[in-house]
Design an enzyme around this catalytic site. Structure first.
Site, PDB file in Angstrom:
ATOM      1  N   CYS A  99       0.700  -6.510  -1.547  1.00 24.80           N
ATOM      2  CA  CYS A  99      -0.425  -5.792  -2.153  1.00 24.80           C
ATOM      3  C   CYS A  99      -1.606  -6.745  -2.333  1.00 24.80           C
ATOM      4  O   CYS A  99      -1.503  -7.738  -3.059  1.00 24.80           O
ATOM      5  CB  CYS A  99       0.038  -5.208  -3.492  1.00 24.80           C
TER       6      CYS A  99
ATOM      7  N   CYS B 214      -2.815  -7.144  -5.877  1.00 16.89           N
ATOM      8  CA  CYS B 214      -1.837  -7.886  -6.686  1.00 16.89           C
ATOM      9  C   CYS B 214      -2.061  -9.391  -6.577  1.00 16.89           C
ATOM     10  O   CYS B 214      -1.854 -10.133  -7.546  1.00 16.89           O
ATOM     11  CB  CYS B 214      -0.416  -7.546  -6.249  1.00 16.89           C
TER      12      CYS B 214
END
Length: 238
Positions: A162, A165
């Site tokens: 991600c 992230c």
């Protein structure tokens, strides 16, 4: 001069119409979890496509899913095996690659193609059935013990695949440097802890940050923008 103004006006109108059509298509074809799940359940043999990379797919995926995306070398061969008259369900880590894939399928004549809002984070994060090739390193009981054994805990839930992230990590380092031992930081990635994320049944997107104090949630945040400021405010008010 008048012709130029008229031409510019028509161009602007066409531009806004295009945006409106795109937004309408996106809202129609990107479905919330409950609707997406219900439609899959209504199909005898649902056509589910995991639009992530093969490495991601090998670690975890929806039951019955096949793996390919727009960049796959055998993309044309893959879609040729699908039934254009039946709905196709796509998902990715969030709602990027799956949205593009669903739109391309519709352009190619498929009657129905849907992407999942929040992607696999939303699916697994709300306890829907999935495949994982390994057990979680952390159990729900161990998670709860960490929360109960520490006064203040910040949990970062996401995935190594991600992009957003990854942007959380330097912010966490800054928070760690400021609060030190007064704040325990726990990082939970989908790849290592699939089951505990499913057991929490509270994750809709990656990243999700949860701040606990004395065993109670005092802040739950989706995304990383203004993270440190919101943590500071939440802790200052306690």
């Amino acid at each position: 001069m008048k012709n130029t103004s008229l031409k510019n006006s028509l161009t602007a109108i066409a531009f806004f119409i295009a945006i409106a059509v795109f937004s309408q298509n996106k809202s129609q074809n990107t479905l919330p979890l409950d609707v997406f799940y219900s439609k899959i359940q209504a199909e005898k043999n649902p056509q589910i496509i995991d639009a992530r990379g093969p490495e991601e797919f090998a670690l975890n995926h929806l039951l019955g899913a096949v793996n390919f995306n727009l960049e796959s070398k055998d993309y044309a061969e893959k879609i040729a095996k699908l039934d254009k008259n039946r709905p196709v369900f796509t998902y990715s880590i969030g709602a990027g690659r799956s949205v593009w894939l669903a739109e391309d399928l519709l352009k190619k004549g498929f009657k129905e193609a849907y992407s999942l809002e929040g992607g696999i984070a939303n699916w697994i994060g709300n306890g829907k059935p999935f495949f994982a090739n390994s057990k979680s390193k952390l159990t729900l009981a161990e998670y709860n013990k960490i929360i109960s054994d520490n006064k203040t805990v910040l949990v970062d839930i996401g995935s190594v695949y991600c992009g957003a992230c990854k942007k959380v990590k330097p912010v966490l380092e800054t928070i760690k440097a400021q609060y030190g031992s007064n704040l325990k930081i726990v990082e939970i990635d989908l790849e290592d802890n699939t089951q505990v994320i499913a057991d929490l049944k509270t994750i809709k997107v990656f990243p999700t940050l949860i701040l606990y104090q004395n065993g109670k949630i005092i802040l739950k945040k989706e995304g990383f923008e203004n993270l440190k400021n919101e943590i500071d405010v939440a802790l200052a008010s306690k």
